[in-house]
Motif scaffolding. Structure first.
Motif, PDB file in Angstrom:
ATOM      1  N   LYS A  35       0.843  -1.190   0.000  1.00 48.49           N
ATOM      2  CA  LYS A  35       0.000   0.000   0.000  1.00 48.49           C
ATOM      3  C   LYS A  35       0.886   1.250   0.000  1.00 48.49           C
ATOM      4  N   TYR A  36       0.384   2.297  -0.598  1.00 49.07           N
ATOM      5  CA  TYR A  36       1.092   3.582  -0.640  1.00 49.07           C
ATOM      6  C   TYR A  36       1.536   3.994   0.766  1.00 49.07           C
ATOM      7  N   GLU A  37       0.631   3.850   1.716  1.00 46.38           N
ATOM      8  CA  GLU A  37       0.918   4.277   3.096  1.00 46.38           C
ATOM      9  C   GLU A  37       2.144   3.534   3.634  1.00 46.38           C
ATOM     10  N   GLU A  38       2.220   2.239   3.360  1.00 40.16           N
ATOM     11  CA  GLU A  38       3.355   1.442   3.858  1.00 40.16           C
ATOM     12  C   GLU A  38       4.648   1.832   3.130  1.00 40.16           C
ATOM     13  N   ALA A  39       4.528   2.079   1.832  1.00 40.15           N
ATOM     14  CA  ALA A  39       5.720   2.463   1.047  1.00 40.15           C
ATOM     15  C   ALA A  39       6.309   3.762   1.589  1.00 40.15           C
ATOM     16  N   MET A  40       5.428   4.718   1.897  1.00 38.92           N
ATOM     17  CA  MET A  40       5.907   6.000   2.414  1.00 38.92           C
ATOM     18  C   MET A  40       6.498   5.820   3.818  1.00 38.92           C
ATOM     19  N   ARG A  41       5.849   4.992   4.613  1.00 36.33           N
ATOM     20  CA  ARG A  41       6.293   4.805   5.994  1.00 36.33           C
ATOM     21  C   ARG A  41       7.647   4.083   6.045  1.00 36.33           C
ATOM     22  N   ARG A  42       7.792   3.019   5.280  1.00 37.57           N
ATOM     23  CA  ARG A  42       9.030   2.222   5.392  1.00 37.57           C
ATOM     24  C   ARG A  42      10.157   2.726   4.507  1.00 37.57           C
ATOM     25  N   PHE A  43       9.802   3.320   3.370  1.00 36.41           N
ATOM     26  CA  PHE A  43      10.846   3.684   2.400  1.00 36.41           C
ATOM     27  C   PHE A  43      10.886   5.171   2.079  1.00 36.41           C
ATOM     28  N   GLY A  44       9.915   5.928   2.588  1.00 33.85           N
ATOM     29  CA  GLY A  44       9.874   7.359   2.294  1.00 33.85           C
ATOM     30  C   GLY A  44       9.751   7.613   0.801  1.00 33.85           C
ATOM     31  N   SER A  45       9.065   6.726   0.102  1.00 30.94           N
ATOM     32  CA  SER A  45       8.962   6.869  -1.348  1.00 30.94           C
ATOM     33  C   SER A  45       7.722   6.141  -1.850  1.00 30.94           C
ATOM     34  N   ASP A  46       7.077   6.720  -2.872  1.00 26.98           N
ATOM     35  CA  ASP A  46       5.946   6.006  -3.460  1.00 26.98           C
ATOM     36  C   ASP A  46       6.417   5.073  -4.572  1.00 26.98           C
ATOM     37  N   LYS A  47       7.739   5.002  -4.757  1.00 26.14           N
ATOM     38  CA  LYS A  47       8.311   4.031  -5.703  1.00 26.14           C
ATOM     39  C   LYS A  47       9.514   3.379  -5.024  1.00 26.14           C
ATOM     40  N   PRO A  48       9.257   2.590  -3.995  1.00 25.99           N
ATOM     41  CA  PRO A  48      10.357   2.084  -3.171  1.00 25.99           C
ATOM     42  C   PRO A  48      11.311   1.168  -3.938  1.00 25.99           C
ATOM     43  N   ASP A  49      12.582   1.376  -3.673  1.00 30.12           N
ATOM     44  CA  ASP A  49      13.592   0.477  -4.220  1.00 30.12           C
ATOM     45  C   ASP A  49      13.807  -0.601  -3.168  1.00 30.12           C
ATOM     46  N   ILE A  50      13.330  -1.801  -3.461  1.00 27.97           N
ATOM     47  CA  ILE A  50      13.389  -2.863  -2.443  1.00 27.97           C
ATOM     48  C   ILE A  50      14.564  -3.810  -2.694  1.00 27.97           C
TER      49      ILE A  50
END
Ligand code: ASP
Length: 570
Positions: free
Chosen positions: A267-282
């Motif tokens: 989810k967008y919310e989780e991406a922002m929370r964990r990675f500070g990005s809406d396009k997380p580099d995992i």
């Protein structure tokens, strides 16, 4: 007798003992005693040609300039040279076209980009550029093959059309016939593909050209290509399935890489929370963690932390601070041992007083060791889908070389906010576009708390880059009007701009959804290129010009008058 070009084979089809005809460009011509060597290049590769003393016309070879076009007939032999397994002993040679001295060097990195674009027809002769064009072709073919197999129809939509709501500036074309009126080039086929769903086409795709009059960046061109998809009776999972399978098919066909599907979703919310990005580099860890224990000491809110278990130089820390500041942070706070300092882009870091109790509380909450470095920044403000620390994480990965080549990590980011506040316009705008369906349970907040409304929009992310996005659409005129209201698009404006779509929705519009992927970006990522210009045959430069054709160009006053956009010249 002239060499028969119908008998031509490629440089990669040589068999010893055979007499062959080859044709291509003279990449290099060398003389060694009584021998002459030509490196001949065709689209498939290189071949070494040899003229021995039996070849009477050495003078002709001497006259060959670099990049001249040749045809030869000769006998294939095994070669002792290190670079070539075979060589061709020339028996006949024709210079089909002599090249002038070259205006640019064809060696990799030898010419400036402006020169490369001016002589693009030469630049594309380089191996890297040729390979990029081949890769692009393979990718497009893999896409077409996949969608065809799945029963999608490729349908072309007009390029001379009307403004489409992707939020960029339009390219306008004045109408000669109806003076004072303008067409617009489509920013995407969005409205057409939705109309195709109303028309009952059910499964559509297109390799579509899109036009957006925006400032150019390394991954932006005013004219670019999208893989555009739309499906009727679809929910998110159906869109994900065909998109990820087509992407996996591209990886298989063009790269021989296996991608495991279904892809992970976040989810967008989780991406922002964990990675500070809406396009997380995992592809790497170093995730963001809440760090409220430090907030009183630095007098900032929504502070987050990255724990770094490796050494960083002062220059690295300044670079990280510059990144944080570019993304709207006041500075980067760095905790080393018991010392807390704030780093800025320039100047000496300054120390901040903090109690040892707060420090141990922070370390404990972060599960950080005494020797770990802690990077902190406020996430209250951010820009372009990335928080300051989210972007620091990316710079850190480069500094620490955390990303291994050849790793491909794809994921879906889902449930984006429906609206974004646009300070300059003092109104809410659609985060994706106004045809995106809000989460049905959030429709009730649309008037009073638009910030609470999530949408049925999703993005596909590859290695920290947004490959594309889409949404499940609104297919009912009433809900569409509500969204226009929330966006402060007046009834009159909505009617003028999209009346035909709203009208179409009244005659049996099926539920539908879709996606578009930026094809140039996709090819660039797979080719390992930083700029999409490297995977487009004829791109524009950073000033949106084509230095080869000299476009844009001035036109005569008469032409402007004929289009009704200038007065009659005196
Ligand atoms: N038309 C959208 C875009 O170009 C994509 C989509 O919603 O399908 O970004």
């Amino acid at each position: 007798m002239a060499i028969n070009l119908n008998k031509r084979i490629s440089t990669q089809e040589l068999k010893s003992g055979k007499t062959v005809v080859l044709a291509g460009w003279a990449q290099d011509v060398k003389f060694l005693g009584k021998l002459a060597f030509i490196i001949l290049r065709d689209r498939e590769g290189l071949a070494q040609l040899v003229a021995t003393k039996e070849f009477k016309d050495l003078k002709k070879i001497k006259s060959i300039s670099r990049e001249s076009v040749l045809a030869i007939e000769g006998e294939v032999k095994d070669s002792k040279s290190r670079a070539f397994k075979k060589e061709i002993k020339i028996t006949k040679l024709e210079v089909l076209n002599k090249a002038n001295p070259l205006p640019m060097e064809l060696a990799e990195g030898a010419a400036e980009e402006e020169t490369r674009l001016k002589y693009r027809f030469l630049d594309l002769r380089k191996l890297r550029m040729k390979n990029n064009m081949i890769l692009r072709h393979k990718i497009i073919k893999a896409i077409r093959d996949y969608f065809d197999k799945q029963g999608f129809l490729e349908i072309e939509t007009p390029c001379i059309a009307k403004s489409t709501p992707e939020g960029a500036r339009d390219f306008l074309i004045p109408s000669r016939v109806q003076k004072g009126k303008f067409y617009a080039l489509p920013q995407s086929p969005q409205i057409f593909k939705q109309l195709l769903m109303v028309a009952g086409m059910e499964k559509y795709f297109q390799i579509a050209r899109c036009f957006r009059d925006e400032d150019m960046r390394s991954d932006r061109q005013i004219e670019f290509t999208q893989l555009d998809v739309e499906l009727s009776f679809a929910d998110e999972e159906m869109v994900y399935k065909c998109t990820e399978e087509s992407v996996a098919n591209v990886f298989k066909e063009a790269m021989d890489v296996k991608i495991k599907t279904p892809l992970p979703q976040m989810k967008y919310e989780e991406a922002m929370r964990r990675f500070g990005s809406d396009k997380p580099d995992i592809r790497f860890g170093y995730e963001l963690q809440p760090a409220s224990a430090i907030e009183p000491a630095i007098k900032e809110k929504r502070v987050k932390a990255i724990v770094v278990d490796k050494q960083l130089s002062e220059a690295d820390l300044h670079e990280l601070a510059a990144t944080a500041q570019t993304y709207k942070a006041k500075g980067l706070y760095v905790l080393k041992g018991s010392k807390l300092q704030v780093y800025k882009r320039l100047g000496k870091p300054s120390e901040i007083k903090v109690s040892s109790a707060s420090i141990s509380k922070l370390r404990k909450s972060l599960k950080a060791k005494e020797k770990d470095l802690i990077l902190l920044a406020s996430e209250e403000e951010y820009s372009r889908g990335s928080t300051p620390l989210g972007q620091v994480r990316i710079t850190l990965a480069k500094q620490l070389k955390l990303i291994k080549p050849g790793v491909w990590k794809l994921l879906w980011v889902t449930e984006f906010p429906m609206f974004e506040w646009k300070e300059e316009e003092k109104r809410w705008v659609a985060s994706h576009h106004p045809f995106t369906q809000p989460n049905p349970e959030h429709v009730k907040y649309m008037k009073t708390m638009p910030e609470k409304v999530l949408s049925r929009a999703y993005d596909l992310v590859l290695n920290g880059t947004e490959l594309g996005g889409g949404s499940i659409r609104i297919h009912n005129a009433e809900l569409q009007s509500k969204v226009f209201d929330a966006l402060k698009i007046s009834k009159k404006d909505a009617e003028r701009k999209f009346g035909f779509l709203l009208n179409a929705f009244k005659y049996g519009a099926p539920p539908h959804g879709g996606i578009a992927l930026g094809l140039d970006r996709f090819v660039a990522l797979l080719a390992g290129e930083d700029s999409i210009r490297e995977v487009m045959a004829f791109p524009k430069n950073k000033a949106a010009e084509d230095p080869m054709m000299a476009s844009p160009d001035e036109v005569s006053k008469d032409a402007l008058w004929e289009l009704g956009i200038a007065k009659l010249p005196k």
